[in-house]
Enzyme design. Structure first.
Site, mmCIF file in Angstrom:
data_model
loop_
_atom_site.group_PDB
_atom_site.id
_atom_site.type_symbol
_atom_site.label_atom_id
_atom_site.label_comp_id
_atom_site.label_asym_id
_atom_site.label_seq_id
_atom_site.Cartn_x
_atom_site.Cartn_y
_atom_site.Cartn_z
ATOM 1 N N THR A 1 -3.968 9.130 -4.409
ATOM 2 C CA THR A 1 -3.880 9.203 -2.951
ATOM 3 C C THR A 1 -2.785 10.153 -2.501
ATOM 4 O O THR A 1 -2.972 10.961 -1.577
ATOM 5 C CB THR A 1 -3.641 7.805 -2.356
ATOM 6 N N GLU B 1 0.826 -1.210 0.000
ATOM 7 C CA GLU B 1 0.000 0.000 0.000
ATOM 8 C C GLU B 1 0.856 1.255 0.000
ATOM 9 O O GLU B 1 0.491 2.279 -0.589
ATOM 10 C CB GLU B 1 -0.920 -0.031 1.224
#
Length: 308
Positions: free
Chosen positions: A183, A130
Site C-alpha cells: 500500500t 491500518e
C-alpha cells in the site's frame, strides 16, 4: 464474561472506483479468523498461525496489536491479550488484509471487555492499526470491515462514517492475482495534484454512485463507477489490466476498477448470473498470464466483523 472469543473479519473493496480513501464495502467469502483471549501478563502477544508466520509479532508493529493498544489506552486499561491470527487474506492483496486484522482485533477485545464502545467508535481504533500498514490514516477498508455494507467516509476530523445498505441485487466479483502490491508503495506513485476539470468529473461520479446506491439505480451505479484519478496511475502495476477490464465489461459488468491499492480488481453487477459470467471472463483472461489467482463472487456483506 468469557475470557476468549473467535471472530471472522471480512475482506473489503476500497476506493470503489471514484471514491479514493472515502468509500468501501465489505465482501463475503474471504476474511481473517482471529481468536483473542485475555491473559494476566498485562501484555499484547501476537501469534500468527497457518502460513503467515512471517507476520510481525511485535505488537507495536502488528496492525492488530496497535489497534488493540489504541483501544486500551483510551479506556485506561492494562489488560493483556493473546491474539491468534489466521490470515486468509494475503497481505498486499488489495482486499483489506490489514484492515480485517485491525477490525477483527478491536471488535473481539471490545466484546471481551463488555462492549464499552459502539461499532462506530471501534473504527477509530482500527484506523490506528491500518496506519501501520499503509503509512496513512484512512478508514475506507476498516469502516466496512467493522460495520459491514457500503461506508462513505465523509470526514476524518472528527471521523464521520455514513453507512449505506447495498441494493438487493448488487453482486461483486473480485479477482486476486497472487502478487503483492504494498500500500505504501502504491500511494507513493500517485501524483499529489489533480487538474480541476478531472476533480469535478470525479466529484460528480462520487455523488452519482451514492445516489445510485440509495435508489437502487443500477444504470446510475454503472455510469458512476469511473475513476479518472487513481486507476490511470496504478493500472500499470496490475498485469493485463486493460484486457481484463474490457472482458469484464463485455460480460455485463456495471463497472470495474482496482480494489484498494491492487492487485485485486473488482467488478459490480446486477444479479448473481452476471457476476458468475464476469468471473468466467476474468478466469479466461488470467489463465493466459501464467499467474496464480483467486476469484471471489459475493454479495456485499452487511455484517462486518462477526462473532463466531
Amino acid at each position: 464474561m468469557s475470557d476468549s472469543v473467535k471472530v471472522f473479519a471480512p475482506g473489503s473493496v476500497s476506493n470503489v472506483g471514484c471514491g479514493f480513501d472515502i468509500l468501501g464495502f465489505a465482501i463475503d467469502g474471504v476474511g481473517d479468523e482471529m481468536i483473542i483471549a485475555k491473559n494476566d501478563q498485562k501484555k499484547i502477544r501476537i501469534h500468527p498461525v497457518k502460513d503467515y508466520e512471517n507476520l510481525p509479532t511485535d505488537p507495536l508493529k502488528n496492525v492488530a496489536g496497535v489497534a488493540i493498544q489504541a483501544l486500551l489506552d483510551d479506556l485506561g486499561s492494562n489488560q493483556g491479550f493473546d491474539v491468534e491470527i489466521i490470515k486468509n487474506i494475503k497481505p498486499g492483496s488489495g482486499i483489506g488484509s490489514s484492515a480485517a486484522s485491525a477490525a477483527g482485533a478491536v471488535v473481539a477485545v471490545n466484546e471481551l471487555l463488555n462492549k464499552p464502545y459502539s461499532r462506530l467508535q471501534l473504527v477509530d481504533f482500527a484506523m490506528k492499526g491500518e496506519e501501520v500498514a499503509s503509512g496513512d490514516v484512512h478508514a475506507d477498508n476498516v469502516a466496512p470491515a467493522t460495520l459491514g455494507g457500503f461506508c462513505l467516509i465523509r470526514g476524518y476530523d472528527p471521523l464521520d462514517v455514513i453507512h449505506i445498505k447495498a441494493p438487493d441485487e448488487l453482486w461483486c466479483t473480485v479477482i486476486h492475482p497472487q502478487i503483492e502490491i504494498k500500500t505504501k508503495e502504491a500511494r507513493e506513485i500517485l501524483s499529489p495534484e489533480v487538474p480541476l476539470k478531472t476533480a469535478i468529473r470525479q466529484w460528480g461520479n462520487v455523488a452519482g454512485l451514492m445516489s445510485g446506491l440509495y435508489t437502487s439505480n443500477y444504470d446510475l451505479i454503472g455510469r458512476s463507477l469511473e475513476d479518472r484519478i487513481v486507476e490511470p496511475q496504478r493500472k500499470v502495476l496490475i498485469p493485463d489490466f486493460d484486457e481484463l477490464k474490457l472482458s469484464v465489461m463485455e460480460a455485463g459488468a456495471l463497472g470495474c476498477s482496482i480494489s484498494g491499492s491492487g492487485p485485486s480488481v473488482f467488478a459490480l453487477a446486477k444479479g448473481r448470473e452476471t457476476a458468475d459470467l464476469i468471473a468466467a471472463a476474468m478466469d479466461t483472461v488470467y489463465k493466459r498470464t501464467g499467474l496464480d489467482y483467486k476469484i471471489y463472487v459475493s454479495k456485499v456483506s452487511e455484517d462486518g466483523v462477526r462473532i463466531l
